[in-house]
Write a protein that holds these residues in place. Structure first.
Motif, PDB file in Angstrom:
ATOM      1  N   GLU A  93       0.819  -1.212   0.000  1.00 34.76           N
ATOM      2  CA  GLU A  93       0.000   0.000   0.000  1.00 34.76           C
ATOM      3  C   GLU A  93       0.851   1.260   0.000  1.00 34.76           C
ATOM      4  OE1 GLU A  93      -1.611   0.572   4.418  1.00 34.76           O
ATOM      5  OE2 GLU A  93      -1.885  -1.487   3.688  1.00 34.76           O
ATOM      6  N   THR A  94       2.145   1.106   0.200  1.00 32.40           N
ATOM      7  CA  THR A  94       3.085   2.207   0.054  1.00 32.40           C
ATOM      8  C   THR A  94       4.430   1.607  -0.320  1.00 32.40           C
ATOM      9  OG1 THR A  94       3.988   4.227   1.077  1.00 32.40           O
ATOM     10  CG2 THR A  94       3.722   2.303   2.507  1.00 32.40           C
ATOM     11  N   CYS A  95       5.365   2.469  -0.743  1.00 30.25           N
ATOM     12  CA  CYS A  95       6.602   1.949  -1.324  1.00 30.25           C
ATOM     13  C   CYS A  95       7.765   2.890  -1.077  1.00 30.25           C
ATOM     14  CB  CYS A  95       6.426   1.777  -2.831  1.00 30.25           C
ATOM     15  SG  CYS A  95       7.926   1.282  -3.718  1.00 30.25           S
ATOM     16  N   GLN A  96       8.915   2.311  -0.771  1.00 31.34           N
ATOM     17  CA  GLN A  96      10.182   3.029  -0.821  1.00 31.34           C
ATOM     18  C   GLN A  96      10.843   2.638  -2.131  1.00 31.34           C
ATOM     19  OE1 GLN A  96      12.178   2.047   2.858  1.00 31.34           O
ATOM     20  NE2 GLN A  96      10.821   3.357   4.052  1.00 31.34           N
ATOM     21  N   ALA A  97      10.805   3.567  -3.073  1.00 34.08           N
ATOM     22  CA  ALA A  97      11.253   3.287  -4.438  1.00 34.08           C
ATOM     23  C   ALA A  97      12.736   3.585  -4.571  1.00 34.08           C
ATOM     24  CB  ALA A  97      10.433   4.102  -5.432  1.00 34.08           C
ATOM     25  N   LYS A  98      13.540   2.669  -4.056  1.00 31.98           N
ATOM     26  CA  LYS A  98      14.989   2.876  -4.003  1.00 31.98           C
ATOM     27  C   LYS A  98      15.638   2.561  -5.336  1.00 31.98           C
ATOM     28  CE  LYS A  98      19.104   1.893  -1.279  1.00 31.98           C
ATOM     29  NZ  LYS A  98      19.665   1.216  -0.087  1.00 31.98           N
ATOM     30  N   VAL A  99      16.593   3.408  -5.718  1.00 35.43           N
ATOM     31  CA  VAL A  99      17.359   3.185  -6.942  1.00 35.43           C
ATOM     32  C   VAL A  99      18.668   2.469  -6.621  1.00 35.43           C
ATOM     33  CG1 VAL A  99      16.401   5.182  -8.150  1.00 35.43           C
ATOM     34  CG2 VAL A  99      18.480   5.453  -6.775  1.00 35.43           C
ATOM     35  N   ARG A 100      19.082   1.610  -7.525  1.00 37.68           N
ATOM     36  CA  ARG A 100      20.429   1.039  -7.469  1.00 37.68           C
ATOM     37  C   ARG A 100      21.355   1.998  -8.204  1.00 37.68           C
ATOM     38  NH1 ARG A 100      21.370  -4.942  -9.797  1.00 37.68           N
ATOM     39  NH2 ARG A 100      21.335  -3.840 -11.786  1.00 37.68           N
ATOM     40  N   THR A 101      22.580   2.169  -7.722  1.00 34.52           N
ATOM     41  CA  THR A 101      23.484   3.152  -8.320  1.00 34.52           C
ATOM     42  C   THR A 101      24.837   2.543  -8.650  1.00 34.52           C
ATOM     43  OG1 THR A 101      24.312   3.871  -6.143  1.00 34.52           O
ATOM     44  CG2 THR A 101      22.405   5.049  -7.037  1.00 34.52           C
ATOM     45  N   SER A 102      25.548   3.231  -9.545  1.00 39.82           N
ATOM     46  CA  SER A 102      26.926   2.853  -9.874  1.00 39.82           C
ATOM     47  C   SER A 102      27.859   3.349  -8.779  1.00 39.82           C
ATOM     48  CB  SER A 102      27.321   3.481 -11.211  1.00 39.82           C
ATOM     49  OG  SER A 102      27.388   4.907 -11.072  1.00 39.82           O
ATOM     50  N   ALA A 103      29.142   3.009  -8.916  1.00 39.94           N
ATOM     51  CA  ALA A 103      30.130   3.438  -7.924  1.00 39.94           C
ATOM     52  C   ALA A 103      30.227   4.953  -7.836  1.00 39.94           C
ATOM     53  CB  ALA A 103      31.494   2.842  -8.259  1.00 39.94           C
ATOM     54  N   SER A 104      29.931   5.637  -8.925  1.00 44.96           N
ATOM     55  CA  SER A 104      29.995   7.099  -8.935  1.00 44.96           C
ATOM     56  C   SER A 104      28.682   7.758  -8.529  1.00 44.96           C
ATOM     57  CB  SER A 104      30.394   7.594 -10.329  1.00 44.96           C
ATOM     58  OG  SER A 104      29.416   7.214 -11.293  1.00 44.96           O
ATOM     59  N   GLY A 105      27.650   6.952  -8.314  1.00 42.05           N
ATOM     60  CA  GLY A 105      26.377   7.483  -7.855  1.00 42.05           C
ATOM     61  C   GLY A 105      25.320   7.646  -8.918  1.00 42.05           C
ATOM     62  N   GLU A 106      25.582   7.195 -10.139  1.00 39.46           N
ATOM     63  CA  GLU A 106      24.588   7.315 -11.203  1.00 39.46           C
ATOM     64  C   GLU A 106      23.498   6.253 -11.044  1.00 39.46           C
ATOM     65  OE1 GLU A 106      26.638   7.056 -14.886  1.00 39.46           O
ATOM     66  OE2 GLU A 106      27.606   9.010 -14.682  1.00 39.46           O
ATOM     67  N   VAL A 107      22.273   6.641 -11.359  1.00 36.35           N
ATOM     68  CA  VAL A 107      21.133   5.744 -11.226  1.00 36.35           C
ATOM     69  C   VAL A 107      21.177   4.645 -12.289  1.00 36.35           C
ATOM     70  CG1 VAL A 107      18.614   5.607 -11.391  1.00 36.35           C
ATOM     71  CG2 VAL A 107      19.689   7.529 -10.186  1.00 36.35           C
ATOM     72  N   ASP A 108      20.957   3.400 -11.860  1.00 38.42           N
ATOM     73  CA  ASP A 108      20.848   2.266 -12.776  1.00 38.42           C
ATOM     74  C   ASP A 108      19.425   2.277 -13.346  1.00 38.42           C
ATOM     75  OD1 ASP A 108      20.517  -0.194 -14.031  1.00 38.42           O
ATOM     76  OD2 ASP A 108      21.697  -1.289 -12.544  1.00 38.42           O
ATOM     77  N   ALA A 109      19.247   2.955 -14.463  1.00 41.35           N
ATOM     78  CA  ALA A 109      17.911   3.175 -15.024  1.00 41.35           C
ATOM     79  C   ALA A 109      17.251   1.865 -15.440  1.00 41.35           C
ATOM     80  CB  ALA A 109      18.001   4.132 -16.210  1.00 41.35           C
ATOM     81  N   GLU A 110      18.017   0.938 -15.988  1.00 39.62           N
ATOM     82  CA  GLU A 110      17.433  -0.324 -16.454  1.00 39.62           C
ATOM     83  C   GLU A 110      16.836  -1.113 -15.289  1.00 39.62           C
ATOM     84  OE1 GLU A 110      18.719  -4.383 -18.909  1.00 39.62           O
ATOM     85  OE2 GLU A 110      20.192  -2.806 -18.531  1.00 39.62           O
ATOM     86  N   ASP A 111      17.593  -1.224 -14.204  1.00 42.49           N
ATOM     87  CA  ASP A 111      17.097  -1.948 -13.036  1.00 42.49           C
ATOM     88  C   ASP A 111      15.892  -1.239 -12.435  1.00 42.49           C
ATOM     89  OD1 ASP A 111      17.530  -3.922 -10.686  1.00 42.49           O
ATOM     90  OD2 ASP A 111      17.542  -1.953  -9.713  1.00 42.49           O
ATOM     91  N   TYR A 112      15.942   0.092 -12.405  1.00 44.92           N
ATOM     92  CA  TYR A 112      14.849   0.850 -11.801  1.00 44.92           C
ATOM     93  C   TYR A 112      13.564   0.679 -12.604  1.00 44.92           C
ATOM     94  CZ  TYR A 112      13.131   4.580  -8.718  1.00 44.92           C
ATOM     95  OH  TYR A 112      12.461   5.316  -7.763  1.00 44.92           O
TER      96      TYR A 112
END
Length: 281
Positions: free
Chosen positions: A219-238
């Motif tokens: 009913e609610t969500c923490q929509a956490k992103v996976r990131t690279s070592a430099s902090g970039e968002v892993d868009a495919e996984d997200y």
């Protein structure tokens, strides 16, 4: 109308900008109130950063209309301060969607009863802040029939003590390492306790199937992103994680979570928000 019906009637949609305050740990100066984390999982620190009372206006300035707030950010538990903070969220037009009790072990074999009272005290705090929900840790012991049944009993007790707030738990810590454990626990609570699903708490190639097995109950969500070592968002996984929720018919809030290496939290959150808009828009 039940508490669950009320929260479902008023909760933000996936495309409304929402954020988990853990994403702004650096913005808030890595503040952790004295005595708020008895397990020692996070080091206590009380210096620098944006004052909590100024957070609602800052969230609004960045376009957020909903947030989840960690309990350890509160510098005072005095009623006057809590009422002032609640008013600040109202004035800013930002819903305090979920209050997060980020410590405690209801299944501890020795300290369990004391842990229940500690968590219950934080739910009293939540009642003053008046969020739609409060998330508590289901337990930190390994799952088996005994620990899952005990956790369900403790969670139901908390829900009955605090009817003004919808108690939810999360796929987090040792008790809930997989979908089977989450589903068994929720079945045992008979609807008295809800689910906050965190997209980042399960790892590995099987995580999408695991998320799919619980997504319809969230009913609610923490929509956490996976990131690279430099902090970039892993868009495919997200996109894949968000797609699991979308395909399950999820229509609740998505509180963005970014805790990668890039200190520019606000802009990385914008990256995540753009992907949410793409998947759910």
């Amino acid at each position: 109308m039940s508490t669950l019906d009320q929260t479902r009637a008023t909760r933000p949609t996936p495309t409304a900008k929402a954020v988990h305050s853990w994403s702004l740990f650096r913005t808030l100066g890595r503040y952790v109130a004295l005595g708020s984390m008895p397990s020692g999982a996070i080091e206590e620190r009380q210096e620098g950063g944006l004052p909590l009372l100024e957070l609602p206006a800052e969230l609004a300035r960045h376009g957020y209309t909903s947030t989840q707030l960690c309990h350890f950010y509160l510098p005072s538990l005095e009623t006057g301060y809590l009422e002032e903070l609640r008013a600040a969220f109202v004035e800013a037009g930002v819903e305090l969607e979920c209050f997060l009790v980020d410590d405690g072990d209801l299944t501890h074999p020795v300290e369990g009863p004391a842990q229940l009272e500690w968590v219950s005290g934080w739910l009293d705090v939540a009642a003053t802040l008046a969020p739609a929900r409060a998330r508590v840790v289901a337990g930190k012991q390994a799952p088996d029939a005994t620990t899952l049944a005990h956790s369900a009993d403790q969670l139901r007790e908390l829900a009955r003590r605090h009817p003004a707030v919808r108690v939810v738990t999360e796929n987090w810590h040792a008790l809930l390492p997989d979908a089977a454990s989450v589903n068994e626990l929720l079945d045992r609570t008979a609807g008295e306790v809800g689910l906050l699903v965190d997209l980042g708490n399960w790892k590995g190639p099987g995580k999408y199937a695991e998320l799919a097995a619980v997504a319809a109950r969230a009913e609610t969500c923490q929509a956490k992103v996976r990131t690279s070592a430099s902090g970039e968002v892993d868009a495919e996984d997200y996109r894949a994680c968000l797609g699991v929720l979308r395909d399950a018919g999820y229509d609740g809030p998505l509180a963005l979570v970014y805790d990668g290496a890039d200190p520019d939290e606000w802009n990385r959150l914008e990256d995540a928000a753009a992907i949410v808009a793409e998947v759910f828009g």
